[in-house]
Design an enzyme around this catalytic site. Structure first.
Site, PDB file in Angstrom:
ATOM      1  N   ARG A 102       0.286  -4.956  44.855  1.00  0.00           N
ATOM      2  CA  ARG A 102       1.004  -6.238  44.821  1.00  0.00           C
ATOM      3  C   ARG A 102       0.585  -6.973  46.078  1.00  0.00           C
ATOM      4  O   ARG A 102       0.958  -6.595  47.196  1.00  0.00           O
ATOM      5  CB  ARG A 102       2.513  -5.999  44.785  1.00  0.00           C
ATOM      6  N   HIS A 129       0.353 -12.365  37.153  1.00  0.00           N
ATOM      7  CA  HIS A 129       1.440 -11.378  37.164  1.00  0.00           C
ATOM      8  C   HIS A 129       1.510 -10.719  35.773  1.00  0.00           C
ATOM      9  O   HIS A 129       2.488 -10.898  35.028  1.00  0.00           O
ATOM     10  CB  HIS A 129       2.757 -12.069  37.504  1.00  0.00           C
ATOM     11  N   GLN A 132       4.651  -8.376  34.533  1.00  0.00           N
ATOM     12  CA  GLN A 132       5.855  -9.117  34.186  1.00  0.00           C
ATOM     13  C   GLN A 132       5.765  -9.673  32.776  1.00  0.00           C
ATOM     14  O   GLN A 132       6.734  -9.636  32.008  1.00  0.00           O
ATOM     15  CB  GLN A 132       6.096 -10.253  35.182  1.00  0.00           C
ATOM     16  N   ASP A 224      10.528 -20.220  36.628  1.00  0.00           N
ATOM     17  CA  ASP A 224      10.348 -19.347  37.782  1.00  0.00           C
ATOM     18  C   ASP A 224      10.787 -20.129  39.017  1.00  0.00           C
ATOM     19  O   ASP A 224      10.955 -21.358  38.970  1.00  0.00           O
ATOM     20  CB  ASP A 224       8.877 -18.932  37.888  1.00  0.00           C
ATOM     21  N   CYS A 264      11.676 -14.503  35.518  1.00  0.00           N
ATOM     22  CA  CYS A 264      11.165 -13.237  36.049  1.00  0.00           C
ATOM     23  C   CYS A 264      11.976 -12.712  37.232  1.00  0.00           C
ATOM     24  O   CYS A 264      11.847 -11.543  37.589  1.00  0.00           O
ATOM     25  CB  CYS A 264       9.691 -13.382  36.432  1.00  0.00           C
ATOM     26  N   ARG A 292      10.728  -4.330  32.557  1.00  0.00           N
ATOM     27  CA  ARG A 292       9.636  -4.061  33.507  1.00  0.00           C
ATOM     28  C   ARG A 292       9.367  -2.563  33.560  1.00  0.00           C
ATOM     29  O   ARG A 292       8.212  -2.116  33.598  1.00  0.00           O
ATOM     30  CB  ARG A 292       9.998  -4.570  34.903  1.00  0.00           C
TER      31      ARG A 292
END
Length: 307
Positions: A102, A129, A132, A224, A264, A292
């Site tokens: 990450r 991402h 996700q 988001d 998310c 997730r």
């Protein structure tokens, strides 16, 4: 060797397989059925960016799969002190069975895959991402029963979430609309790639500056945070610019009856979304967050479970 660097690299069949496996693993976990598919294996987890959901879901996921997860912050390894990606990839390939990273640069994830000899999983970059979005697709499929023919509308910043939603949704036969301010539009290469994929799948991609145009006939409304990690100095400017892009009750009313809301997380209530929407019956954000775990377990099995 299979990596997950970008959903653009995965076929529609790959994504379908991941979602089916995630659903199976979720069902088994709920029933208390062990599935030690990665027994004896170790996942190295490199974190240049901190996270609640990414760390916990991968660490718990590896435990449930019978393996071990090793947390490596930028303070714990020499990568954070100048060692090259090349050397880090070569060394860690001798110790662990896979790496989840990450970080900021997509190029770093791709370099790990290029120089290492083990599977690499993109836990997040500034560009993409993918993990996700697999969780998002699983959530949508659970709710509606199918992905094909559904429409997702993303409203907000043209960031890594918008990019990976474009990639993932079109490969699953979904129409996608993205509404962003002109100054924060999606990456042009990502959009071009998604449009090509959409043509192959017979679905549509709409890029607009108008949130109401985007959410028309949508089954899923997604947003988001407007201020991503590392952009705190832009907060005041972005809050003003993005005010018309807030997902509120009025905007949700423009979508199809029964439309759901996804985010998310972390979310900033009263900014990108109102409390009435995020805490309302249309919100599936906590199912989405849980997924997730299950989606990433599927990814780890698909990448690290190969002989």
């Amino acid at each position: 060797m299979k990596h997950l660097l970008s959903l653009h690299d995965w076929t529609s069949k790959d994504i379908e397989t991941a979602l089916e496996l995630a659903a199976k693993l979720k069902k088994e976990q709920k029933a208390g059925i062990p599935h030690p598919l990665l027994a004896g294996k170790t996942l190295g987890m490199i974190f240049s960016k901190s996270s609640t959901r990414t760390r916990v879901s991968f660490e718990v996921g590896m435990y449930q799969l019978g393996g071990h997860a090793l947390f490596l912050s930028s303070n714990d390894i020499q990568l954070g002190r100048g060692e090259t990606i090349h050397d880090t990839a070569k060394v860690l390939s001798r110790y662990v069975d896979g790496i989840m990273i990450r970080t900021y640069k997509q190029e770093d994830v791709e370099a790990l895959a290029e120089f290492g000899s083990i599977p690499i999983i993109n836990g997040l970059t500034d560009l993409l991402h993918p993990c996700q979005v697999l969780a998002d697709l699983l959530t949508i499929k659970e709710h509606f029963g199918s992905l094909k023919g559904k429409k997702l509308a993303y409203v907000g910043d043209g960031n890594n979430m918008a990019h990976s939603l474009l990639y993932g949704c079109v490969k699953c036969g979904m129409d996608v609309a993205v509404a962003t301010p002109k100054a924060y539009a999606c990456d042009a290469t990502v959009v071009a790639n998604a449009i090509e994929d959409a043509k192959e799948m017979g679905v549509s991609v709409l890029i607009t500056e108008d949130p109401k145009e985007a959410v028309k006939n949508a089954d899923v409304i997604y947003t988001d945070t407007w201020v991503s990690m590392g952009q705190e100095d832009q907060k005041e400017e972005k809050v003003k610019l993005f005010a018309p892009y807030q997902v509120n009750e009025e905007l949700m009313a423009q979508a199809n009856d029964g439309a759901i809301f996804l985010h998310c997380l972390p979310a900033y209530r009263g900014m990108e979304v109102t409390e009435g929407v995020i805490d309302g019956p249309q919100s599936l954000i906590f199912d989405e967050a849980e997924n997730r775990l299950h989606a990433q377990k599927a990814v780890m099995v698909m990448t690290m479970g190969q002989k």
